[in-house]
Design a protein around this motif. Structure first.
Motif, PDB file in Angstrom:
ATOM      1  N   ALA A 234       0.825  -1.204   0.000  1.00 22.83           N
ATOM      2  CA  ALA A 234       0.000   0.000   0.000  1.00 22.83           C
ATOM      3  C   ALA A 234       0.861   1.257   0.000  1.00 22.83           C
ATOM      4  N   GLU A 235       1.968   1.200   0.725  1.00 23.51           N
ATOM      5  CA  GLU A 235       2.874   2.347   0.750  1.00 23.51           C
ATOM      6  C   GLU A 235       3.482   2.604  -0.625  1.00 23.51           C
ATOM      7  N   ILE A 236       3.819   1.530  -1.333  1.00 25.34           N
ATOM      8  CA  ILE A 236       4.352   1.683  -2.697  1.00 25.34           C
ATOM      9  C   ILE A 236       3.317   2.342  -3.605  1.00 25.34           C
ATOM     10  N   LEU A 237       2.055   1.909  -3.484  1.00 26.56           N
ATOM     11  CA  LEU A 237       0.994   2.483  -4.306  1.00 26.56           C
ATOM     12  C   LEU A 237       0.825   3.978  -4.017  1.00 26.56           C
ATOM     13  N   VAL A 238       0.820   4.333  -2.743  1.00 23.55           N
ATOM     14  CA  VAL A 238       0.651   5.747  -2.372  1.00 23.55           C
ATOM     15  C   VAL A 238       1.847   6.571  -2.831  1.00 23.55           C
ATOM     16  N   SER A 239       3.035   6.025  -2.623  1.00 24.01           N
ATOM     17  CA  SER A 239       4.236   6.761  -3.018  1.00 24.01           C
ATOM     18  C   SER A 239       4.296   6.980  -4.526  1.00 24.01           C
ATOM     19  N   ASP A 240       3.936   5.956  -5.284  1.00 18.28           N
ATOM     20  CA  ASP A 240       3.924   6.107  -6.750  1.00 18.28           C
ATOM     21  C   ASP A 240       2.881   7.134  -7.185  1.00 18.28           C
ATOM     22  N   ALA A 241       1.722   7.126  -6.519  1.00 18.45           N
ATOM     23  CA  ALA A 241       0.683   8.101  -6.873  1.00 18.45           C
ATOM     24  C   ALA A 241       1.141   9.523  -6.582  1.00 18.45           C
ATOM     25  N   ILE A 242       1.809   9.714  -5.448  1.00 19.45           N
ATOM     26  CA  ILE A 242       2.302  11.058  -5.107  1.00 19.45           C
ATOM     27  C   ILE A 242       3.354  11.514  -6.106  1.00 19.45           C
ATOM     28  N   ARG A 243       4.213  10.604  -6.525  1.00 18.43           N
ATOM     29  CA  ARG A 243       5.316  10.963  -7.417  1.00 18.43           C
ATOM     30  C   ARG A 243       4.848  11.132  -8.859  1.00 18.43           C
ATOM     31  N   GLU A 244       3.937  10.283  -9.328  1.00 16.88           N
ATOM     32  CA  GLU A 244       3.580  10.257 -10.736  1.00 16.88           C
ATOM     33  C   GLU A 244       2.322  11.086 -11.069  1.00 16.88           C
ATOM     34  N   ASP A 245       1.308  11.028 -10.195  1.00 24.52           N
ATOM     35  CA  ASP A 245       0.012  11.579 -10.563  1.00 24.52           C
ATOM     36  C   ASP A 245      -0.322  12.899  -9.870  1.00 24.52           C
ATOM     37  N   ILE A 246       0.082  13.059  -8.652  1.00 20.66           N
ATOM     38  CA  ILE A 246      -0.311  14.265  -7.894  1.00 20.66           C
ATOM     39  C   ILE A 246       0.925  14.972  -7.356  1.00 20.66           C
ATOM     40  N   ALA A 247       1.938  15.043  -8.168  1.00 18.11           N
ATOM     41  CA  ALA A 247       3.180  15.698  -7.740  1.00 18.11           C
ATOM     42  C   ALA A 247       2.969  17.187  -7.497  1.00 18.11           C
ATOM     43  N   ASP A 248       1.933  17.765  -8.112  1.00 17.55           N
ATOM     44  CA  ASP A 248       1.686  19.191  -7.929  1.00 17.55           C
ATOM     45  C   ASP A 248       1.046  19.511  -6.586  1.00 17.55           C
ATOM     46  N   LEU A 249       0.557  18.484  -5.904  1.00 17.63           N
ATOM     47  CA  LEU A 249      -0.062  18.687  -4.595  1.00 17.63           C
ATOM     48  C   LEU A 249       0.951  18.398  -3.493  1.00 17.63           C
ATOM     49  N   ASP A 250       0.825  19.127  -2.416  1.00 16.43           N
ATOM     50  CA  ASP A 250       1.711  18.913  -1.268  1.00 16.43           C
ATOM     51  C   ASP A 250       1.088  17.850  -0.362  1.00 16.43           C
ATOM     52  N   ILE A 251       1.239  16.602  -0.775  1.00 14.60           N
ATOM     53  CA  ILE A 251       0.634  15.479  -0.064  1.00 14.60           C
ATOM     54  C   ILE A 251       1.735  14.686   0.646  1.00 14.60           C
ATOM     55  N   LYS A 252       1.505  14.399   1.892  1.00 13.75           N
ATOM     56  CA  LYS A 252       2.390  13.544   2.680  1.00 13.75           C
ATOM     57  C   LYS A 252       1.603  12.323   3.137  1.00 13.75           C
ATOM     58  N   TYR A 253       2.326  11.293   3.528  1.00 11.94           N
ATOM     59  CA  TYR A 253       1.655  10.134   4.108  1.00 11.94           C
ATOM     60  C   TYR A 253       2.380   9.727   5.382  1.00 11.94           C
TER      61      TYR A 253
END
Length: 1020
Positions: free
Chosen positions: A540-559
């Motif tokens: 799940a962490e890999i999925l979230v990290s990939d989404a932050i890096r690839e799809d929503i890099a413009d948002l300031d999202i942390k996990y």
């Protein structure tokens, strides 16, 4: 009462006046949080821990007094109470001494001695024991007592009965037990040996109650719970090839088996994901019975989202044709059972992998009972209960025999040889087994008390973690086959959406899941992603990290990774169903995980503390004792923070001082009908009388009500004092609160009205005001603090969660790489930390500081941030060793300190704690974000002999008391007292002849010197 107060004050090193006031207040029914907060001046500032210790010690002394009264009455009813015996009983300071005195008069069970007494042998036993007839021949005298009708057929029967009577009398002497007890505690060892049996390698046998516990926690929390085998490993799920090769090795709960084999506590793992474990087990069983291509990594390990590729396995085309010809319409087709049996015959025999024995480190193990650590005692007890260890207390038999004969047999007794036989019989048959059980019981009780303290310390740190307020959260409860449950919560923790994504499957499916997750984050304007640390957390962490890096890099999202222990318990509990009736259990579990970051205290109180996974062998402790102790901790934390009367749940309200489950429900009903606008309205709640109101009002806050002081920690009984203080600085209560509200919106805090008010309040002299208002100074100081910061949350001084935006892969690690970690559990042998590898890693106590740390719990707490470095990487075994000592920092050689403080190793056998790994000191930040300079400092200069410098680096290495607190003054220097050399006793003839063993190196040196040949003898 006077003696009771004096004893408590002496034991706890407190003043008699403070103890007397505390006992009086507690006896009047006041709750400990109330006394600790609002009655400080009467108790001279005793805190909640000290009050709890006073309450516990008073209960023990009163129970002892009741037992003394019963013993005196029992002995008096027998007509055997003497004045000397009564004085000894009254002077007994503990139950052990009392029971030794009562033993000769306690009602006897049927034994060899009672049988002899019924046969009428007591007169001759008295004659021999007292030596009243020294000239009598024992066999001749025994002939007079031969009675066939009573089972005494010969002189030997009579003498045997007399021996049993005298042995019983000797075994009941309190002085004998007291002296032998000293020898046993000073010289004995606790030994254990593996029981070799077919089931001895079954890891599931190590915990009988594993399946009875419900604590939803992943491998990271499980490893942190209670592992005496301290491996810091990051282990991925087994590959499908391994499962197919050895299908019979797949247990019903593979997580539990894996955890116990590695030394983890199985009862914490057994609860991880009730909904997923059954699916996982069935999926593994199904896949292992089908021949399929091995799948890579996690997908192949579980095989839940892949269609199995069936293969026809034959030896040759001819065999295939033969099989097809046999299945013509003229002959019945072969059954599925026949096909399965034929395939089984053609399979190659599979090698069985023997799992490592969970208690292999305790085979042929021995350690002094004086120095054995508490956690090791609990581990050994667990092995004994599971039938895999055989435990024995090894004593110095020669010393015990000698001391027993000295005490029991007078040197000039006429029947000395016979009495020596009786004494040895009493010692070996009755006294030693009883003392061995006593030693084991005391070791266990001490270990359990320590384990409760460890659990309470970690639980308190977990509950007091600061909340993350004002953020919209997307919470993920990871899972494989059924996918990851998702819940989106608003800033107040209310669920606004639930969904599900899948982390296993082909590449296309994972891309779709990632896109869905990114869309949810954008659509609902999520600020933070929270991932549970249970099964599938890594994926799940890999999925979230990939989404932050690839799809929503413009948002300031942390996990952030959250401890999900007990989430499944909440999802199926009555309180979970009552709070979230419209959600399914898996969605409730995700909501609980997200709320643990938004407000940890309010959420975690809904779950039984035993399911939170931050203890040390908590499932080996008596459940009632553990529950009572942890409830006290939860009550202390809830009242320390305070509760919002209009928003708190019933689970939170019931822990408020003075309230219970019933009054909490009535308060909830009252505010549902009409919101509470001031504290005085609490009196209208059914069940809250004057006494309950006094206890609870100071902890129940009313925000935005009619009285601004209701938002503070000031008790209503002290409102008039607060008003006088504000009047002294020229403000009314309304003006003061208006300034506080303006301060929250002010851009420049230094120029705000609240800053000016704060300056005026800090200039007031508390001692002078206390005399002027005729109130206690300690209470007045608390009022001033509340007026300075009325809405202050005391949890803000502790460390918050560690936020991440990318993952760390094992392949990316390099030696000496710096990692930011967070403490998830503190145990006696180290701390477990989360560095983002999907599983917690152990930092062994030897790797936490360049100096010596005596008490880890004084230095580290759950939730603390810790800077670590990679020390060693084992890619094949997927293990990482960490250290908190900065690379290049030399270790401080520990000098002998004298007074018995030197650290000793076990006397024999392998040390069962694995030397894991991890980290030290100049990294650890305090629980408010400030750097902690006492944790990771460089090594000190070389010390002078006999002296050492005491600085922040060695906090916790001194004695008890207030000197171990973190605010200790620096730079203290102490001089070690010079020790006189012990005189060397010369060897006697028995040692030189080899009849007695040598006891020390000095004996060996003397022996070598005396036996060394002279030059003249060499020449001859």
């Amino acid at each position: 009462m006077i003696d009771e107060i004096a004893i408590i004050a002496r034991d706890l090193k407190l003043s008699n006046d403070s103890v007397n006031a505390a006992v009086r207040l507690l006896d009047e029914g006041n709750a400990i949080p109330f006394v600790a907060r609002f009655r400080k001046d009467q108790t001279n500032g005793l805190d909640a821990d000290q009050l709890s210790a006073i309450k516990q010690r008073a209960a023990e002394l009163r129970a002892l007094a009741e037992r003394k009264a019963f013993v005196l009455k029992s002995i008096e009813s027998q007509g055997k109470l003497t004045e000397a015996l009564a004085k000894d009983i009254e002077a007994a300071s503990n139950s052990r001494r009392l029971e030794d005195l009562y033993l000769p008069y306690k009602p006897k069970k049927q034994s060899l001695a009672t049988t002899a007494r019924q046969q009428g042998l007591e007169p001759i036993a008295d004659e021999i024991f007292e030596g009243s007839r020294p000239d009598v021949d024992l066999p001749s005298r025994a002939t007079e007592f031969v009675r066939v009708d009573k089972g005494l057929n010969s002189v030997d029967d009579v003498i045997a009965g007399v021996r049993h009577l005298i042995a019983e009398r000797m075994s009941e002497q309190s002085d004998l037990r007291r002296e032998l007890r000293k020898i046993i505690w000073n010289s004995s060892e606790l030994t254990c040996k593996l029981v070799q049996s077919e089931n001895s390698t079954d890891p599931n046998a190590t915990e009988e109650t594993a399946t009875e516990q419900n604590s939803k926690t992943g491998e990271s929390a499980n490893a942190a719970t209670n592992s005496d085998l301290e491996g810091a490993s990051v282990t991925p799920p087994p590959s499908m090839a391994e499962i197919e090769t050895n299908p019979e090795q797949v247990p019903a709960n593979d997580t539990e088996t894996e955890s116990v084999a590695s030394g983890e506590h199985p009862s914490l793992v057994a609860e991880s994901s009730e909904n997923r474990d059954s699916n996982l087990a069935s999926g593994l069983t199904q896949t292992s019975s089908i021949s399929s291509d091995p799948l890579p990594h996690a997908e192949s390990a579980l095989g839940m989202e892949h269609e199995p590729v069936l293969q026809i396995v034959t030896d040759s085309p001819l065999e295939l044709n033969a099989e097809l010809s046999e299945t013509t319409p003229t002959s019945p087709p072969p059954s599925k059972a026949d096909e399965a049996s034929q395939k089984a015959k053609r399979r190659k025999p599979k090698k069985k992998k023997t799992p490592p024995h969970p208690f292999k480190d305790y085979d042929n193990f021995a350690e002094s009972i004086k120095r054995i650590p508490n956690h090791r005692v609990l581990a050994i007890n667990r092995g004994e209960r599971s039938g895999q260890l055989k435990i024995k207390v090894r004593v110095d038999q020669e010393a015990l025999d000698k001391r027993a004969l000295e005490l029991l047999v007078p040197s000039e007794h006429p029947f000395k040889p016979f009495l020596e036989e009786c004494a040895l019989d009493a010692l070996h048959r009755m006294v030693l087994p009883s003392l061995e059980r006593e030693v084991r019981r005391e070791l266990t009780d001490s270990a359990e008390r320590h384990a409760v303290q460890v659990f309470a310390h970690n639980l308190k740190a977990l509950l007091l973690r600061p909340p993350v307020r004002g953020k919209r959260v997307l919470s993920i409860d990871p899972g494989y086959k059924n996918g990851c449950s998702i819940a989106i919560l608003d800033a107040q923790g209310n669920p606004i959406h639930s969904d599900r994504v899948f982390i296993v499957g082909n590449e296309q499916r994972r891309i779709e899941s990632r896109a869905k997750l990114s869309k949810l984050i954008r659509d609902h304007q999520v600020d933070l992603v929270v991932i549970g640390n249970g099964t599938a957390c890594r994926e799940a962490e890999i999925l979230v990290s990939d989404a932050i890096r690839e799809d929503i890099a413009d948002l300031d999202i942390k996990y952030v990774i959250a401890n999900e222990a007990g989430a499944s318990t909440y999802s199926t509990s009555e309180i979970g169903k009552e709070e979230l009736p419209d959600l399914l259990p898996h969605a409730r579990s995700a909501v609980s995980i997200g709320r643990r970051i938004q407000d940890p205290l309010s959420e975690l109180v809904k779950i039984s503390p035993g399911h939170l996974g931050v203890g040390l062998y908590q499932h080996d402790i008596k459940a009632k004792h553990l529950a009572e102790s942890l409830d006290d901790v939860v009550e202390s934390c809830v009242n320390f923070v305070g509760v919002n009367s209009n928003t708190a749940s019933t689970a939170l309200l019931k822990y408020v001082a003075g309230l219970n489950q019933l009054t909490a429900k009535r308060l909830l009903e009252q505010r549902t009908a009409k919101p509470i606008t001031n504290r005085q309205e609490l009196r209208e709640v059914a069940g809250i009388g004057e006494a309950t109101f006094v206890q609870s009002a100071g902890f129940l806050r009313v925000y935005e009500g009619t009285n601004p002081l209701d938002e503070t920690a000031i008790h209503p009984e002290s409102y008039h004092i607060a008003e006088q203080i504000l009047k002294k600085i020229g403000l009314s209560v309304d003006d003061w609160m208006a300034g506080q509200l303006l301060d929250a919106q002010a851009q420049d805090k230094n120029e705000s009205q609240a800053a000016e008010t704060l300056h005026k309040l800090t200039e007031l002299n508390a001692a002078t005001l206390a005399q002027e208002f005729q109130v206690g100074e300690l209470m007045l100081r608390d009022i001033l603090k509340s007026l300075e910061r009325p809405r202050h949350d005391p949890r803000q001084k502790f460390s918050g969660p560690v936020f991440r935006s990318g993952i760390i892969k094992l392949e990316d690690l390099e030696p000496q790489m710096e990692l930011q970690s967070q403490v998830v559990n503190v145990v006696d042998f180290g701390v477990f930390v989360d560095v983002g590898l999907g599983s917690s890693c152990l930092v062994h106590v030897s790797e936490l500081s360049a100096g010596y740390i005596q008490d880890l719990h004084q230095q580290f707490a759950v939730g603390d941030a810790l800077l670590t470095w990679v020390k060693e990487i084992d890619v094949a075994r997927r293990r990482v060793k960490l250290t908190a000592i900065k690379p290049g920092t030399p270790k401080v050689e520990r000098q002998p300190r004298g007074h018995g403080n030197r650290r000793r190793k076990p006397t024999s056998g392998a040390k069962p704690e694995a030397t894991a790994s991890v980290a030290t000191a100049e990294n650890k930040t305090q629980r408010g974000g400030k750097p902690r300079t006492d944790r990771n400092q460089a090594a000190k200069p070389e010390r002078k002999p006999g002296r050492f410098e005491r600085s922040n680096q060695f906090r916790g290495s001194g004695g008890g008391g207030k000197g171990n607190k973190r605010n200790r003054d620096e730079g203290r220097t102490y001089a070690a007292k010079p020790t006189k050399p012990k005189p060397i006793a010369p060897l006697n003839d028995d040692v030189l002849a080899g009849k007695k063993p040598m006891r020390s190196f000095s004996d060996l040196a003397q022996f070598y010197t005396q036996q060394k040949p002279t030059p003249e003898s060499d020449q001859e």
